[in-house]
Design an enzyme around this catalytic site. Structure first.
Site, PDB file in Angstrom:
ATOM      1  N   GLY A 161       0.907  -0.958   0.274  1.00 16.59           N
ATOM      2  CA  GLY A 161      -0.113  -0.080   0.602  1.00 16.59           C
ATOM      3  C   GLY A 161       1.121   1.145   0.255  1.00 16.59           C
TER       4      GLY A 161
ATOM      5  CG  MET B 117       4.959   6.504   1.955  1.00 14.48           C
ATOM      6  SD  MET B 117       5.725   8.262   2.270  1.00 14.48           S
ATOM      7  CE  MET B 117       6.306   8.207   3.974  1.00 14.48           C
TER       8      MET B 117
ATOM      9  N   GLY C 140      -1.189   2.300   7.754  1.00 10.51           N
ATOM     10  CA  GLY C 140      -0.604   0.935   8.615  1.00 10.51           C
ATOM     11  C   GLY C 140      -0.222  -0.310   7.966  1.00 10.51           C
TER      12      GLY C 140
ATOM     13  CD  GLU D  70       8.784   1.120   5.357  1.00  6.28           C
ATOM     14  OE1 GLU D  70       8.679   1.272   4.162  1.00  6.28           O
ATOM     15  OE2 GLU D  70       8.301   1.544   6.294  1.00  6.28           O
TER      16      GLU D  70
ATOM     17  CD  GLN E 254       9.207   0.251   1.125  1.00  3.49           C
ATOM     18  OE1 GLN E 254       8.693  -0.981   0.777  1.00  3.49           O
ATOM     19  NE2 GLN E 254       9.485   1.103   1.818  1.00  3.49           N
TER      20      GLN E 254
ATOM     21  CB  CYS F  66      -5.869  13.821  -5.033  1.00  2.00           C
ATOM     22  SG  CYS F  66      -7.689  14.502  -5.375  1.00  2.00           S
TER      23      CYS F  66
HETATM   24 ZN   LIG Z   1      -8.086  12.012  -3.952  1.00  2.00          ZN
END
Ligand SMILES: [Zn+2]
Length: 198
Positions: free
Chosen positions: A15, A17, A20, A89, A91, A193
């Site tokens: 997921g 940042m 969770g 973490e 990655q 966004c």
């Molecule tokens: Zn958005």
């Protein structure tokens, strides 16, 4: 067939940042601990969020972890007969992590990995996707988009330019750790966004 003849299973928690991931990794390890399973959590020393020998979620929960310098260092524990190992973490680990995961699986140890799905450019992390492809279970966690409040699956990198926070550029290096450079910040955003400069 004894239990040890069975291969381990792979659980992937991915997921953006603030979704969770570490919290979920801790939850899964705690459940296994209650079930009297033995195992260890690994983190890589290049993860500068904390140098401490523990993983800490943003919610404040923490568990002990072993810090390794390279992925293959974890293989020191491959013959321990652990029920599980976990990599937080993921990655940040080097490319050898994929083989390391396979090695634990072949030794009958379950593997839990938690990591970012995409970098700030919206590109997948190759090692994370390779592990996901051979996994038995994938959980895609979502954060909350700070702009519109929808589910966020992406990590927005912003850089401070002339006193204004602007979307980072695609040509920027992938790894920059939050807090290391005062000019950069990250926030979770939805696909609509999320922005990156070409
Ligand atoms: Zn958005």
């Amino acid at each position: 067939m004894t239990l040890r003849d069975k291969k381990g299973k792979i659980e992937v928690v991915i997921g953006p940042m603030y979704s969770g991931k570490t919290e979920e990794l801790i939850r899964r390890v705690v459940r296994r601990t209650i079930a009297r399973q033995r195992g260890v959590i690994f983190k890589i020393s290049s993860d500068t969020r904390t140098k401490e020998e523990k993983v800490i979620s943003r919610a404040g929960t923490s568990l002990e972890a072993k810090v390794v310098d390279v992925a293959s260092d974890a293989l020191k524990y491959v013959d321990e007969g652990f029920d599980y190992v976990a990599f937080d973490e993921v990655q940040f680990f080097d490319d050898k992590i994929v083989d390391v995961v396979k090695e634990f699986v072949n030794h009958g140890t379950d593997v839990i990995v938690a990591g970012l799905n995409l970098d700030f450019r919206g590109e997948p992390f190759e090692s994370v996707m390779k592990i996901a492809a051979i996994s038995d279970e994938i959980a895609l966690l979502k954060a909350v988009c700070v702009v519109c409040g929808e589910d966020a699956t992406r990590t927005q990198r912003l850089i401070l330019k002339n006193g204004k926070w602007m979307p980072a550029s695609k040509s920027d290096p992938v790894f920059k750790v939050e807090g290391e450079d005062i000019q950069i910040k990250y926030e979770p955003r939805c696909k609509d966004c999320w922005e990156v400069e070409e």
